[in-house]
Design a protein around this motif. Structure first.
Motif, mmCIF file in Angstrom:
data_model
loop_
_atom_site.group_PDB
_atom_site.id
_atom_site.type_symbol
_atom_site.label_atom_id
_atom_site.label_comp_id
_atom_site.label_asym_id
_atom_site.label_seq_id
_atom_site.Cartn_x
_atom_site.Cartn_y
_atom_site.Cartn_z
ATOM 1 N N TYR A 226 31.673 -10.866 146.447
ATOM 2 C CA TYR A 226 31.749 -10.260 144.524
ATOM 3 C C TYR A 226 32.926 -11.018 143.870
ATOM 4 C CZ TYR A 226 27.652 -6.726 145.402
ATOM 5 O OH TYR A 226 26.194 -6.353 146.208
ATOM 6 N N VAL A 227 32.618 -10.621 142.585
ATOM 7 C CA VAL A 227 33.818 -10.774 142.125
ATOM 8 C C VAL A 227 34.109 -9.717 141.133
ATOM 9 C CG1 VAL A 227 35.308 -12.229 139.877
ATOM 10 C CG2 VAL A 227 34.250 -13.193 141.806
ATOM 11 N N TRP A 228 35.587 -8.591 141.278
ATOM 12 C CA TRP A 228 35.502 -8.043 140.728
ATOM 13 C C TRP A 228 36.414 -8.152 138.767
ATOM 14 C CZ3 TRP A 228 34.387 -2.626 141.475
ATOM 15 C CH2 TRP A 228 34.174 -2.301 143.006
ATOM 16 N N ILE A 229 36.611 -7.500 137.926
ATOM 17 C CA ILE A 229 37.441 -7.804 136.365
ATOM 18 C C ILE A 229 37.844 -6.816 135.964
ATOM 19 C CG2 ILE A 229 36.668 -8.475 133.635
ATOM 20 C CD1 ILE A 229 34.425 -9.516 136.960
ATOM 21 N N GLU A 230 38.683 -6.709 135.634
ATOM 22 C CA GLU A 230 39.219 -5.462 135.499
ATOM 23 C C GLU A 230 39.407 -5.753 133.828
ATOM 24 O OE1 GLU A 230 44.098 -4.307 135.599
ATOM 25 O OE2 GLU A 230 43.027 -4.500 137.862
ATOM 26 N N ASN A 231 39.408 -4.188 133.235
ATOM 27 C CA ASN A 231 39.782 -4.394 132.130
ATOM 28 C C ASN A 231 40.702 -3.101 130.994
ATOM 29 O OD1 ASN A 231 37.660 -2.762 131.104
ATOM 30 N ND2 ASN A 231 36.070 -4.854 131.265
ATOM 31 N N LYS A 232 40.371 -2.306 129.816
ATOM 32 C CA LYS A 232 41.254 -1.509 130.018
ATOM 33 C C LYS A 232 40.307 -0.031 130.068
ATOM 34 C CE LYS A 232 40.379 -1.580 124.741
ATOM 35 N NZ LYS A 232 40.667 -1.072 123.737
ATOM 36 N N GLU A 233 38.851 -0.582 129.488
ATOM 37 C CA GLU A 233 37.876 0.559 130.305
ATOM 38 C C GLU A 233 37.440 0.333 131.455
ATOM 39 O OE1 GLU A 233 34.698 0.071 127.668
ATOM 40 O OE2 GLU A 233 35.894 0.259 125.721
ATOM 41 N N GLY A 234 37.445 -0.179 132.861
ATOM 42 C CA GLY A 234 37.254 0.050 133.947
ATOM 43 C C GLY A 234 37.268 -1.269 135.362
ATOM 44 N N LEU A 235 36.808 -0.775 136.243
ATOM 45 C CA LEU A 235 36.710 -2.494 137.222
ATOM 46 C C LEU A 235 35.218 -2.554 136.677
ATOM 47 C CD1 LEU A 235 38.140 -1.166 139.727
ATOM 48 C CD2 LEU A 235 39.028 -3.275 138.919
ATOM 49 N N SER A 236 34.768 -3.684 136.406
ATOM 50 C CA SER A 236 33.559 -5.095 136.780
ATOM 51 C C SER A 236 33.195 -5.767 137.831
ATOM 52 C CB SER A 236 32.894 -5.245 135.867
ATOM 53 O OG SER A 236 33.057 -4.085 133.939
ATOM 54 N N ARG A 237 32.203 -5.088 138.697
ATOM 55 C CA ARG A 237 31.957 -5.891 139.831
ATOM 56 C C ARG A 237 30.214 -7.051 139.281
ATOM 57 N NH1 ARG A 237 29.254 -2.911 145.259
ATOM 58 N NH2 ARG A 237 27.529 -3.442 143.743
ATOM 59 N N PHE A 238 30.697 -8.719 139.502
ATOM 60 C CA PHE A 238 29.870 -9.191 139.463
ATOM 61 C C PHE A 238 29.456 -9.655 140.694
ATOM 62 C CE2 PHE A 238 28.867 -13.293 137.484
ATOM 63 C CZ PHE A 238 28.084 -13.259 136.322
ATOM 64 N N ASP A 239 27.663 -10.134 140.295
ATOM 65 C CA ASP A 239 27.112 -10.901 142.057
ATOM 66 C C ASP A 239 26.599 -12.157 141.472
ATOM 67 O OD1 ASP A 239 24.908 -10.552 140.410
ATOM 68 O OD2 ASP A 239 24.464 -9.434 141.862
ATOM 69 N N GLY A 240 27.023 -12.478 140.450
ATOM 70 C CA GLY A 240 26.358 -13.996 139.363
ATOM 71 C C GLY A 240 25.764 -13.559 138.649
ATOM 72 N N VAL A 241 24.617 -12.323 138.342
ATOM 73 C CA VAL A 241 23.607 -12.637 137.740
ATOM 74 C C VAL A 241 23.446 -11.164 137.705
ATOM 75 C CG1 VAL A 241 21.090 -11.802 137.593
ATOM 76 C CG2 VAL A 241 21.893 -13.129 139.443
ATOM 77 N N ASP A 242 24.038 -10.002 138.089
ATOM 78 C CA ASP A 242 24.338 -8.753 137.375
ATOM 79 C C ASP A 242 26.179 -8.005 136.967
ATOM 80 O OD1 ASP A 242 21.648 -7.848 136.690
ATOM 81 O OD2 ASP A 242 20.903 -7.699 138.036
ATOM 82 N N PHE A 243 26.120 -7.807 136.197
ATOM 83 C CA PHE A 243 27.609 -6.391 135.941
ATOM 84 C C PHE A 243 27.359 -5.072 136.573
ATOM 85 C CE2 PHE A 243 28.453 -10.293 133.392
ATOM 86 C CZ PHE A 243 29.453 -10.654 134.434
ATOM 87 N N LYS A 244 28.131 -4.477 137.811
ATOM 88 C CA LYS A 244 28.278 -3.353 137.755
ATOM 89 C C LYS A 244 29.396 -2.363 137.651
ATOM 90 C CE LYS A 244 26.922 0.403 139.898
ATOM 91 N NZ LYS A 244 25.324 1.086 139.580
ATOM 92 N N VAL A 245 29.348 -1.382 136.788
ATOM 93 C CA VAL A 245 30.935 -1.273 135.879
ATOM 94 C C VAL A 245 31.574 -0.069 136.997
ATOM 95 C CG1 VAL A 245 31.758 -0.118 133.600
ATOM 96 C CG2 VAL A 245 29.838 -2.275 133.279
ATOM 97 N N LEU A 246 32.876 0.253 136.940
ATOM 98 C CA LEU A 246 32.676 1.203 137.768
ATOM 99 C C LEU A 246 34.041 2.117 136.541
ATOM 100 C CD1 LEU A 246 33.729 2.951 140.383
ATOM 101 C CD2 LEU A 246 35.234 1.732 140.396
ATOM 102 N N ASP A 247 33.546 2.896 136.026
ATOM 103 C CA ASP A 247 34.323 3.584 134.876
ATOM 104 C C ASP A 247 35.531 4.423 135.986
ATOM 105 O OD1 ASP A 247 34.948 5.468 132.458
ATOM 106 O OD2 ASP A 247 33.996 4.477 132.174
ATOM 107 N N TRP A 248 36.616 4.391 134.818
ATOM 108 C CA TRP A 248 37.549 5.231 135.132
ATOM 109 C C TRP A 248 37.305 6.360 135.301
ATOM 110 C CZ3 TRP A 248 41.173 2.245 137.372
ATOM 111 C CH2 TRP A 248 40.794 0.583 137.041
#
Length: 981
Positions: free
Chosen positions: A69-91
């Motif tokens: 998985y690829v994780w993207i960090e921004n000011k609102e939390g972490l997002s996990r990406f599998d190539g199709v969908d994003f799974k958002v992990l909120d702070w």
């Protein structure tokens, strides 16, 4: 060199280009390009923004975990990406952490563990729910800085600053903190703030202390031993990468990138305009380096350095870069979202999506064009669709060019279009779906259709047509260096020469390996190559001598194209291979998906472009082949009756329950090309699916082990994900209930069947006895009726004082009575006895009525008269009826024909007379006021019904009234069939 097409970015934006005039602008822009680059973009990439599901385009960091998985960090939390969908992990899912601005750093550990530091707190949780958190592990004035996370055995090693290195060991109670000694090489606090660590092998790491040390460390007893190995060169910065494949490391030294292993040192120059390097990463064949404003790529194959900001259309600052498990480069930006830059492989696929590519042709004015189901595409430094008309684009099948008049011809499902000076025109609207045609230096456009070779002199002209009567299907056309036209058909080759009016025929009689011609090409020595269903054939010069090549991976050669040194690229049902006729005919197969190849083109850089029914492919033979690994698979969710459960559980599914299983392949390039299969148990066939979710309900009771696997078009199947579960039977399907219920039901059923069978047996015996009595009664009724008719005929003869005839008739009557008395004792008699009775009866009746009719009895020679039995006295009533009511009322002499035949285990009897017919006989009977009512016919029909019911005799009686075209009666045809035992 890193070749690509930037497919995702282009098509996401191209779908917005609905304005026709904007498309025309693009086409005109292509016309001013003098040197079109057939290689496409330098890098191929995918840009992902908010429109694609990314929560925010302003991204801070991007990193990959162990699962892929690829994780993207921004000011609102972490997002996990599998190539199709994003799974958002909120702070907000993490206690005491409100937003990312309060966190100093986030690190992704092994097994999807996530670490976060805020002030003097260290947080640990596992996505998507927090598992463990501890406060104030260590209090320092400068805070805690995690430099690297690595796993030896089951422990997490986290390196922090403030004058020491600490080993945070995770156990069941929490974190155990241990200082790590470096055996006399303890870095100072200032050095620790800037050192970096990268994994080197499964049990080794590289520690970089800029300007001081570059150390290689092996695993020790809960400690790190930094004295194991020492490298020769000291890096200038923290930027460092390692390669486990060849045990090398890369770092910055004196404005250069140094790649060092145990035996060699390689130096890569850095562009002078590049400021300080803060990013340095490597993939399989590329090195990426740069800073927040500039990012460069160094290709290890072509040894070229490329500034990739313009290629990516990157206009904002770069915040972070990282490499995932598939060697893709990820870039997080301030405004443009994230980018995924794919490593270029020897074979690139899906360049135009899944559209079927019918033909590729390199034109002088527009460059390489692709004819597809979605229209006409231009393949150059910027790819686009050429609009042949406003609105819905027609399907394109074939392309050719009249170079002399600067006209490009496109065959479509709407006819043939011409393109001149960038302006398309529907040139020949009647000529639709032409899949192969030629243009010559005089401007003629020629193609084969419906057993004719047609030629048009430009647009809006009438064709010249030459008949080809013996050849139904033409598959391809080719024009050689002598302007001869080669027509490939399913019956061989036809060669048209302007100096010879009659075409030359070449087929299997001339040496071709097969009559079905699939493709024709010419090599650099002017020899003609023919691809057939039986192998390759080479035709030499003007002699037309044929040489056959059958030592091939596959004899079905669908498409061929000539390369240098007389080599050929050959497409067969299994992919593509290179054929060298001078190397013992050995063939090297190219790593290419097993899909249908429709067209091939070899550009000036020796790259092979392949049009298939799954899009456009490009193969670069100069690049080493990188085995495409199967896609990584992971669970998305498992819901039992809409309640989430853990994949490690082995749940029981109730009979009325529902199991919802979601899964995904972690693939970032061409995710739409991934194929999935599943099965419920080993040993059963795999089921294909395009979905990433399966719902099970109403399963048969039993134990199941769900297996799911996936693959890319050019990879093997992945190792299956497995999920065992048990489907429970309802209480009424349990063994206890089934056994007792079955015993009870069997008892009741046995008793019921016994009673029913006893009653049915008595009923059947009674009915059978009754039917036999009824049958004897019917036979008894038949005897006096027949005797009365016969004696009446003899009496008539005696009254006419014809003694001789009377004696003959009495003898016939006596014989007839004897046969009748013998047959009346049995329900069935031999056919021979029945024929003798009919013969006596017809002779006697004919005599009585002064020979008013003739009769004949014919028997099929295949019938054994003595062995064949039929119901007794069944035919006589129909013969009597034909004589009395059909022939006797007739003024002229009549005829009666009785015949017996055998067909399909059935005996057929036909009684044919040319009498007055049933309708006329009924009128005569009514006029004569006859009181006697004949019972023979009704009794016979009743007998037939009873015999069918009791003995299944299958007696079928059919009476047909014969009439002429005017409706006048011609007689009666009685047809009776019997089933023989």
């Amino acid at each position: 060199m890193f070749e690509s097409h930037k497919s995702f970015h282009f098509f996401c934006n191209f779908n917005l280009m609905k304005n026709y005039f904007y498309n025309i602008f693009i086409v005109l822009a292509f016309l001013f390009l003098n040197d079109l680059d057939l290689n496409g973009q330098v890098v191929q990439f995918r840009q992902i923004e908010e429109d694609h599901g990314l929560p925010l385009s302003n991204t801070h960091r991007v990193f990959s975990d162990d699962l892929g998985y690829v994780w993207i960090e921004n000011k609102e939390g972490l997002s996990r990406f599998d190539g199709v969908d994003f799974k958002v992990l909120d702070w907000n899912d993490i206690p005491s952490v409100s937003n990312i601005d309060s966190l100093q750093q986030v690190i992704l550990g092994r097994n999807n563990k996530i670490y976060g530091i805020r002030d003097s707190e260290l947080f640990f949780w596992q996505s998507p729910c927090p598992i463990y958190r501890t406060k104030k592990i260590i209090t320092v004035s400068n805070g805690i800085f995690i430099h690297h996370t690595n796993v030896f055995d089951e422990s997490e090693l986290i390196f922090v600053s403030e004058g020491n290195c600490l080993n945070y060991h995770l156990n069941e109670k929490g974190f155990e903190i241990k200082p790590i000694g470096i055996q006399g090489n303890l870095p100072s606090e200032k050095q620790l703030l800037h050192f970096s660590i990268v994994p080197f092998s499964d049990e080794e790491i590289i520690v970089n202390i800029p300007h001081q040390k570059l150390l290689r460390s092996k695993k020790g007893d809960n400690l790190l031993n930094f004295n194991a190995y020492t490298f020769n060169i000291i890096p200038d910065s923290e930027c460092i990468f390692s390669s486990k494949e060849n045990e090398s490391i890369g770092f910055i030294r004196n404005d250069s990138i140094i790649i060092q292993n145990n035996s060699s040192i390689k130096k890569i120059a850095v562009p002078k305009e590049l400021e300080k390097i803060i990013f340095l990463e490597s993939s399989s064949n590329s090195i990426f380096f740069g800073n927040s404003k500039q990012l460069f790529l160094y290709d290890l194959i072509s040894k070229k350095t490329i500034f990739i900001n313009p290629e990516l259309h990157l206009t904002s600052s770069i915040n972070h870069i990282g490499i995932d498990k598939e060697n893709n480069l990820w870039i997080s930006s301030e405004k443009n979202g994230i980018y995924c830059v794919f490593p270029n492989r020897s074979t690139e696929q899906g360049l135009l999506g899944k559209s079927t590519i019918h033909h590729l042709f390199n034109t002088k004015s527009l460059g390489l064009l692709a004819a597809s189901d979605e229209g006409l595409f231009i393949i150059s430094s910027s790819w686009g669709k050429f609009p042949l008309k406003e609105g819905q684009q027609p399907q394109a099948f074939y392309i050719n060019e009249d170079i002399k008049n600067n006209i490009i011809y496109i065959s479509t499902n709407e006819g043939i279009y011409s393109i001149k000076n960038g302006i398309p025109e529907l040139c020949l609207p009647k000529e639709k779906n032409v899949h192969s045609f030629l243009t010559d230096d005089k401007g003629y456009l020629s193609f084969y259709r419906n057993k004719f070779l047609h030629s048009y002199l430009g647009c809006h002209s009438q064709p010249y047509s030459w008949p080809i009567p013996d050849y139904d299907i033409g598959s391809c056309l080719y024009q050689d260096h002598k302007k001869r036209i080669w027509l490939g058909t399913e019956k061989g080759l036809l060669v048209y020469d302007k100096n010879t009016p009659i075409p030359k025929k070449i087929n299997t009689k001339n040496g071709l390996p097969h009559s079905k011609i699939n493709d024709i090409t010419q090599d650099e020595k002017k020899n003609i190559w023919i691809g057939t269903d039986g192998g390759l054939a080479k035709i030499f010069g003007d002699s037309f001598d044929v040489k056959i090549f059958k030592n091939l991976p596959s004899l079905k050669c669908r498409k061929i194209i000539a390369a240098e040194n007389e080599k050929l690229w050959v497409a067969d049902p299994n992919g593509i291979f290179v054929f060298d006729p001078f190397q013992n005919e050995n063939s090297e197969r190219v790593h290419f998906p097993q899909i249908q190849t429709n067209t091939m083109f070899l550009d000036e850089t020796k790259k092979l472009w392949v049009g298939t029914n799954q899009g456009l492919f490009m193969h670069d033979p100069e690049r080493p082949h990188i085995e495409d690994n199967p896609p990584a698979l992971a669970w998305r969710h498992i819901l039992l009756n809409d309640k989430k459960i853990n994949p490690t559980e082995n749940p029981d599914l109730n009979f009325d329950g529902k199991l919802n299983i979601g899964y995904t392949s972690i693939v970032f390039k061409d995710a739409h090309l991934i194929s999935y299969q599943y099965r419920l148990n080993s040993g059963v066939p795999w089921q294909n699916t395009k979905n990433r979710e399966i719902i099970f309900s109403n399963l048969q009771p039993g134990k199941y082990n769900l297996q799911i696997r996936a693959r890319k078009p050019s990879s093997e199947w992945s190792t299956p994900l497995e999920f065992p579960f048990c489907s429970l039977a309802p209480w009424w399907k349990t063994w206890t209930f089934i056994i007792f219920s079955t015993l009870g039901l069997l008892s009741i059923l046995f008793l019921t069947l016994y009673i029913i069978r006893s009653r049915e047996k008595r009923k059947i015996e009674t009915n059978k006895r009754f039917a036999e009595l009824e049958l004897k009664a019917l036979q008894a009724q038949m005897n006096p009726h027949f005797i009365f008719n016969t004696l009446n005929a003899i009496q008539h003869s005696i009254l006419k004082e014809n003694t001789k005839k009377a004696n003959e008739s009495l003898n016939s009557f006596a014989s007839l009575m004897r046969l009748f008395l013998e047959s009346s004792k049995s329900k069935y008699i031999p056919l021979s006895d029945e024929i003798r009775m009919l013969n006596h009866y017809c002779e006697l009746t004919r005599f009585c009525y002064e020979e008013q009719f003739d009769f004949s009895i014919k028997i099929d020679p295949e019938i054994d008269e003595d062995d064949t039995e039929i119901p007794s006295m069944l035919l006589q009533p129909y013969v009597e009826n034909a004589i009395r009511h059909g022939l006797l009322p007739k003024k002229e002499k009549g005829s009666l024909d009785i015949s017996f035949s055998l067909e399909n285990d059935k005996l057929f009897c036909r009684i044919l007379d040319n009498g007055v017919g049933r309708a006329a006989a009924k009128k005569i009977k009514n006029k004569s006021n006859q009181i006697h009512k004949s019972a023979g016919m009704s009794i016979t029909n009743e007998r037939a019904d009873i015999l069918n019911e009791i003995y299944a005799s299958e007696i079928d009686i059919n009476i047909v009234d014969l009439k002429n075209k005017k409706g006048d009666a011609l007689g009666t045809d009685v047809r009776i069939s019997f089933l023989l035992d």
